[in-house]
Design a protein around this motif. Structure first.
Motif, short mmCIF file in Angstrom:
data_model
loop_
_atom_site.label_atom_id
_atom_site.label_comp_id
_atom_site.label_asym_id
_atom_site.label_seq_id
_atom_site.Cartn_x
_atom_site.Cartn_y
_atom_site.Cartn_z
N ILE A 1 0.86 -1.20 0.00
CA ILE A 1 0.00 0.00 0.00
C ILE A 1 0.89 1.25 0.00
O ILE A 1 0.45 2.33 0.38
N ALA A 2 2.13 1.07 -0.45
CA ALA A 2 3.10 2.17 -0.45
C ALA A 2 2.78 3.18 -1.55
O ALA A 2 2.19 2.84 -2.57
N ARG A 3 3.17 4.42 -1.33
CA ARG A 3 3.01 5.48 -2.32
C ARG A 3 4.17 5.44 -3.31
O ARG A 3 5.29 5.05 -2.96
N PRO A 4 3.95 5.89 -4.54
CA PRO A 4 5.07 6.12 -5.45
C PRO A 4 5.89 7.33 -4.99
O PRO A 4 5.48 8.07 -4.09
N GLU A 5 7.04 7.53 -5.62
CA GLU A 5 7.96 8.59 -5.22
C GLU A 5 7.53 9.95 -5.76
O GLU A 5 7.23 10.09 -6.94
N VAL A 6 7.51 10.96 -4.90
CA VAL A 6 7.31 12.34 -5.34
C VAL A 6 8.68 12.91 -5.67
O VAL A 6 9.50 13.16 -4.79
N VAL A 7 8.94 13.11 -6.96
CA VAL A 7 10.25 13.57 -7.42
C VAL A 7 10.41 15.07 -7.19
O VAL A 7 11.47 15.56 -6.81
N TRP B 1 2.84 18.24 -8.48
CA TRP B 1 3.75 17.17 -8.08
C TRP B 1 4.19 16.39 -9.31
O TRP B 1 3.36 16.03 -10.16
N LEU B 2 5.47 16.14 -9.41
CA LEU B 2 6.01 15.22 -10.40
C LEU B 2 6.19 13.88 -9.68
O LEU B 2 6.95 13.79 -8.71
N ILE B 3 5.46 12.86 -10.13
CA ILE B 3 5.40 11.59 -9.43
C ILE B 3 6.02 10.49 -10.29
O ILE B 3 5.65 10.34 -11.46
N ARG B 4 6.94 9.74 -9.71
CA ARG B 4 7.59 8.64 -10.42
C ARG B 4 6.92 7.33 -10.02
O ARG B 4 7.04 6.88 -8.89
N VAL C 1 -4.27 10.99 -6.05
CA VAL C 1 -5.20 11.57 -5.08
C VAL C 1 -4.63 11.43 -3.67
O VAL C 1 -4.68 12.37 -2.86
N GLN C 2 -4.08 10.26 -3.38
CA GLN C 2 -3.52 10.03 -2.04
C GLN C 2 -2.36 10.98 -1.75
O GLN C 2 -2.26 11.53 -0.63
N ILE C 3 -1.49 11.19 -2.73
CA ILE C 3 -0.34 12.08 -2.53
C ILE C 3 -0.82 13.52 -2.30
O ILE C 3 -0.28 14.24 -1.44
#
Length: 400
Positions: free
Chosen positions: A85-91, A103-106, A162-164
């Motif tokens: 349930i981890a989030r992706p990386e916010v670059v 947000w740029l999300i990887r 949405v979660q980020i």
């Protein structure tokens, strides 16, 4: 002479670890099935356990199974063995002087998207989410369209946006009365109707009343006009419909929105008129970017009135947002106001969208991930490798 091979020292092949399933991208019925199939939860308890997990992930916003205090410790450990349930990386995170956040999300190596939160849109604020990495449509006025398509986003990757945003805005738990995020608009990178299955699952998750609880009436899907998918969009999602229109005749729209060559205006308008649930309470939004000397004349305004006659609709007039390398210019303000006056006189609400986040390239049509700096062929290979291991409307439209 015979030779005997000694295989006793050969290291046996080790199977690659099975990739973890991201529960954030599963609807509640899908989660029930995944829990049962994994053997983590017995069939009779799967529905109850899925509801617990769903609430922890989408209502409380947790990212670690260990935080699920009402789930047995042994079960939490087994969940962590099979799922994530981890989030992706916010670059990168940028904040505009007007309060817009980007947000740029990887999502995976070479797989990046941009997501934008716009305050004071809808009831209190809207999140513009992406459904694809890049785009295939090549709309001539759109910066996003200059980035080649890499791949579709999964439902988990759409929901993660949405979660980020909720993480950054401090929006957990989801039922906070003073929350800043009230609306979701699929107007970011990509054409949502070319990824309808994942978009539909994401909408079901986002709108679920046990989780993020954003009403389907406050979720808008914008399409450039993939006509064969319009009916399915309405039936599967009950989302509000927005059409990226920008022209009133096929000759001009062929130039601005090349998809028009495949689905010309007569087909598009017929599909819109048949959109499930279309009514005065669920109007379609026509998006119309104002391009100086291209589509902003009074004659074009009158042609637009004629084109949409009889359709419960509003028209969002979008001042063109410049980007590096474009030849287009934004219409003069007087021309935009004159255009709006003709629409208003004909009975159509035609708000002029205030450009937001221009200073951080977060405005409409400006999204484009930094991942394009990598050669497209290399990005596609990275995308395939990652997949082998296992995606503004205003206050009137957003009214519940």
């Amino acid at each position: 002479m015979s030779v005997t091979l000694d295989l006793s020292r050969v290291t046996p092949a080790v199977d690659a670890p099975k990739p973890l399933i991201n529960l954030s991208g599963l609807t509640r019925p899908q989660m029930v099935a995944a829990l049962t199939e994994s053997g983590v939860v017995e069939h009779g308890k799967a529905k109850m356990r899925a509801t617990q997990i769903f609430r922890w992930v989408h209502h409380r916003g947790i990212t670690d199974f260990a935080q699920m205090s009402d789930v047995a410790k042994e079960t939490r450990a087994r969940l962590a063995e099979h799922f994530t349930i981890a989030r992706p990386e916010v670059v990168e995170r940028q904040v505009s002087k007007d309060g817009t956040r980007k947000w740029l999300i990887r999502m995976a190596p070479g797989i990046e998207v941009e997501t934008v939160y716009i305050p004071s849109v809808g009831r209190v604020g809207a999140l513009c989410v992406s459904s694809q990495v890049g785009c295939t449509l090549n709309c001539s006025f759109c910066h996003t369209g200059t980035q080649a398509l890499v791949r579709n986003l999964t439902a988990a990757e759409i929901v993660a946006q949405v979660q980020i945003a909720k993480d950054d805005l401090g929006e957990w738990p989801s039922d906070k009365e003073d929350r800043l995020l009230s609306n979701i608009v699929f107007m970011g990178m990509g054409e949502p109707l070319y990824n309808l299955g994942q978009v539909a699952d994401a909408i079901e998750i986002i709108s679920d009343n046990e989780g993020i609880t954003i009403s389907r009436r406050r979720i808008t899907v914008s399409t450039s006009g993939v006509v064969p998918q319009l009916e399915a969009l309405g039936e599967k999602t009950q989302a509000m419909l927005a059409i990226s229109l920008h022209a009133t005749n096929d000759a001009l729209r062929d130039q601005l929105v090349p998809l028009n060559k495949k689905y010309p205006l007569d087909q598009l308008m017929a599909g819109i008129r048949a959109y499930p649930g279309l009514s005065n309470a669920r109007r379609v939004t026509f998006e119309y970017v104002m391009l100086k000397g291209v589509n902003d004349s009074p004659d074009e305004a009158r042609a637009l009135v004629k084109l949409i006659k009889g359709i419960p609709a509003k028209v969002n007039l979008i001042p063109f947002n410049p980007w590096p390398g474009t030849d287009y210019q934004c219409s003069d303000w007087a021309a935009i106001e004159a255009f709006a006056a003709i629409l208003n006189k004909a009975g159509y609400s035609s708000p002029i969208r205030t450009p937001r986040g221009r200073d951080i390239l977060a405005a409409c049509g400006q999204l484009k991930s930094e991942s394009e700096k990598v050669r497209a062929s290399a990005m596609r290979k990275l995308s395939m490798a990652a997949m082998a291991g296992v995606l503004d409307d205003d206050e009137d439209e957003a009214a519940a």
